[in-house]
Design an enzyme around this catalytic site. Structure first.
Site, PDB file in Angstrom:
ATOM      1  N   GLU B 187      33.256  21.227  -3.236  1.00 55.40           N
ATOM      2  CA  GLU B 187      34.510  20.463  -3.220  1.00 55.40           C
ATOM      3  C   GLU B 187      35.706  21.377  -2.946  1.00 55.40           C
ATOM      4  OE1 GLU B 187      31.841  19.333  -5.266  1.00 55.40           O
ATOM      5  OE2 GLU B 187      31.887  17.965  -3.566  1.00 55.40           O
ATOM      6  N   ASN B 253      26.576  18.887  -0.246  1.00 55.81           N
ATOM      7  CA  ASN B 253      27.383  18.312   0.819  1.00 55.81           C
ATOM      8  C   ASN B 253      28.094  19.409   1.622  1.00 55.81           C
ATOM      9  OD1 ASN B 253      28.841  18.425  -1.896  1.00 55.81           O
ATOM     10  ND2 ASN B 253      30.538  18.409  -0.457  1.00 55.81           N
ATOM     11  N   ASP B 303      29.572  12.557   0.597  1.00 56.62           N
ATOM     12  CA  ASP B 303      29.248  13.422  -0.536  1.00 56.62           C
ATOM     13  C   ASP B 303      27.883  13.040  -1.109  1.00 56.62           C
ATOM     14  OD1 ASP B 303      29.387  15.397  -2.468  1.00 56.62           O
ATOM     15  OD2 ASP B 303      30.477  14.132  -3.883  1.00 56.62           O
TER      16      ASP B 303
END
Lengths: 140, 562
Positions: B187, B253, B303
């Protein structure tokens, strides 16, 4: 102690500096959190918030909030976690809400998980997000 | 006899021949996160069983001294139980496994600012044990070795600079003389890697990036220089097959979530698959070389990650005993892979899936529904599952006696749209706007699903009102244990899903339980302490979760009355 006299700081100057720029001092001297924020009537800050009550800006701000802020503060600012629930800004800070918002976003609170967004979000973006937050404040 | 075939035969003899770091000797202890290096979370113990589990009671409780997000799987080695807490970890405790008497505690100095580089809660999922040493990763992205008898730190190594947005939340996997770990950060635009260190010295032995640099094989799957901040973080646990000498890790991801900087921003993505993100990787344990990869979600923008644990089993596939890896992917499909070659055997949705029609068995790729792929400034609505996935890190369990996999699932959907965004070191880098607070149909948001991996069909389900139910433990006593976010800890019949017993631990339970036998008595242990950050993504559902149980931090150990 060998320090040149010109470098000495007089107490009166310190006091004046506190009133002139509390937020700057907070960074350098680690003042308690109550003193960390610029004054609510600081014209340099209030003047930039030109979007207050602007519904169009609030709608744009909602999208920006959901892009940049929602992963910690909840979608549409609906957060279950009181310290991160920005619907409580007005309850917590009242008239000083705008300055607390601006200072926190531009300085961060690293130990609470809040990054410093300086250089990533400009003031126009911040105040657009703020215009949205004003529309979701809980009743006092 | 291989340990996997031994498990199928229900033989404890085979388990005692396991190599370092593998399942507990004689199956009475719990010496590794997933119960064994196959991550089955199956224990052959039978003393606590379907007939008597209703009498289960608390033997002792240990307060953990830290609130929020208890995600630790305790280990039991001989008569000592090791458990970590949230917040760094704040503590690692060694306790007498019979009555909870403290032996030592380790309290590392973790910098306070790791909070901003930890995406999803200040968690720690536990330690790894071998040869009198404990190994653990920390939120400041350091790996440490402790003396298991004293808690003294033996060495400490920085795996990666946490200021980049990295953190270690899961225990490493131990193979021979190596301690192998990944790190989180998908992230924040970190570039993922899996690294092996010498157990005795902490010196690096090999490092394999999960995203290739320019000029390396598979670099052409990235647009421009997007690989540099490409994600693929291996933040969960590895599995290990000692016969094949392969270590299996999931890579997360790609970064950022918004796909437009990484490729053509369409379902017709061509070569821009962004390897090796959202993939399972098989690495040679000695060298770290990637032997095969299987990408579950090419050019991911939901994601859907790819990090979920691979559970190793030997299954009868078309009359042939086949070494397989089982993966309940975030993307909603249950994959059965040949774990020697990486070849796809089958893939079927184990939850409601509408972003892809199916997995093409020839290409191994999902057949996408284009309107459910979010694009730059183009919303995709009502995508199921949502980005928590059909299953997240909460572990599943495989019971060789029932032949079923028990999967803690989510029933949530979402809206997503891509946005333009610049990366700033150490800050979230998503480039997407999202609304995750969309419960799926049916009036439930979690379900324990018993899944037949051979027929790829659901056998039973046990629904939960709120999402984030806990991981699974399954036993030779014909049981499945799991918790829920309200704090209830439950025992279900492994064959039917019938609820046989439950206990209110007072704060949410996310991690799977363990079981062990000491001095002839079987115990079941689980940590309680409700998640805080992930439910906060959910808005109103998050408010319901917070209302359902307070934060907490305690280890509960259960036994039968004498």
């Amino acid at each position: 102690m060998g320090q040149p006299s010109g470098m000495q700081v007089r107490p009166a100057k310190v006091a004046a500096a506190i009133f002139a720029g509390a937020s700057m001092l907070a960074v350098f001297f680690g003042l308690p959190s109550a003193a960390r924020y610029a004054r609510a009537d600081d014209p340099a800050v209030s003047a930039k918030n030109s979007y207050e009550g602007d519904a169009g800006q609030a709608a744009t701000g909602r999208g920006l909030f959901n892009q940049y802020c929602a992963h910690c503060h909840g979608p549409n600012a609906v957060s279950p976690d009181p310290p991160r629930d920005l619907r409580r800004l007005k309850r917590s800070y009242g008239e000083n809400m705008a300055n607390v918002f601006h200072f926190t976003v531009t300085h961060g609170r690293p130990d609470k998980g809040m990054p410093n967004w300086t250089g990533r979000l400009d003031d126009e973006t911040l105040w657009t997000i703020f215009a949205f937050l004003q529309t979701v404040q809980a009743e006092p | 006899m291989s340990r996997l075939s031994g498990m199928l035969a229900g033989s404890l003899l085979a388990l005692s021949a396991l190599p370092l770091g593998a399942a507990a000797e004689s199956g009475k202890s719990w010496t590794i996160y997933g119960g064994d290096t196959a991550n089955t979370r199956f224990s052959a113990l039978t003393q606590i069983n379907r007939g008597n589990v209703s009498k289960l009671r608390v033997a002792w409780v240990a307060q953990l001294g830290s609130l929020e997000a208890q995600e630790s799987t305790p280990l039991v080695v001989d008569d000592t139980l090791f458990v970590t807490t949230s917040a760094g970890p704040r503590y690692v405790y060694a306790l007498n496994a019979k009555d909870g008497t403290p032996k030592w505690k380790y309290a590392p100095e973790i910098p306070g600012d790791v909070q901003q580089t930890t995406c999803c809660g200040l968690d720690n999922r536990g330690v790894a044990y071998a040869g009198g040493k404990l190994f653990l990763g920390r939120l400041d992205a350091h790996l440490v070795a402790l003396d298991a008898s004293t808690g003294k730190e033996l060495w400490k190594t920085q795996v990666v600079d946490y200021h980049e947005g990295a953190a270690i939340t899961s225990p490493p996997i131990l193979v021979k003389n190596l301690v192998i770990t990944g790190y989180a950060g998908g992230e924040y635009g970190v570039r993922g890697a899996i690294t092996a260190y010498d157990q005795d010295t902490g010196k690096q032995v090999w490092r394999t990036h999960t995203v290739p640099a320019a000029g390396e094989p598979a670099a052409e799957t990235w647009k421009n220089d997007s690989w540099k901040f490409g994600g693929g973080a291996a933040w969960l646990v590895g599995s290990y097959d000692p016969q094949l000498n392969l270590v299996y890790y999931g890579a997360s991801n790609p970064s950022p979530w918004g796909a437009s900087v990484r490729g053509p921003d369409t379902s017709d993505y061509g070569k821009f698959t962004n390897l090796y993100t959202a993939s399972t990787l098989a690495l040679d344990a000695d060298t770290g070389k990637i032997v095969w990869h299987y990408q579950t979600t090419p050019y991911d923008t939901w994601d859907y990650d790819g990090v979920n644990e691979l559970v190793l089993a030997d299954l009868d596939i078309n009359g042939q005993k086949t070494p397989v890896g089982l993966k309940a992917d975030r993307n909603g499909f249950f994959y059965v892979l040949n774990r020697q070659t990486g070849a796809l055997i089958s893939a079927q949705p184990f939850v409601m899936v509408n972003w892809a029609k199916e997995i093409d068995l020839k290409t191994g790729r999902p057949v996408e529904v284009p309107e459910r792929r979010p694009r730059l400034d183009v919303w995709a609505k009502d995508i199921c599952p949502n980005l928590f996935g059909g299953k997240n890190w909460e572990p599943m369990a495989y019971n060789p006696q029932t032949g079923l996999v028990y999967i803690p699932t989510f029933n949530l959907c979402m809206d997503l749209v891509g946005r333009k965004e610049e990366r700033k070191k150490g800050a979230f880098y998503l480039a997407e706007e999202f609304d995750l607070d969309k419960p799926g149909p049916g009036g439930f948001m979690s379900e324990m699903v018993a899944w037949d991996p051979i027929s790829q069909k659901r056998v039973w389900g046990s629904k939960e009102e709120l999402p984030f139910m806990g991981g699974a433990l399954t036993t030779g006593g014909g049981l499945v244990f799991h918790g829920n976010i309200q704090g209830w800890f439950k025992a279900l019949d492994a064959k039917t899903g019938e609820e046989l017993w439950k206990f209110n631990a007072g704060s949410g339970i996310s991690q799977g339980a363990i079981t062990y036998e000491l001095d002839g008595k079987q115990y079941v242990a689980v940590v309680s302490g409700r998640l805080k950050t992930p439910p906060s993504f959910l808005g109103h559902t998050g408010e319901r979760i917070f209302a359902s149980s307070p934060e907490g931090g305690a280890l509960f150990v259960f036994e039968l009355p004498d």
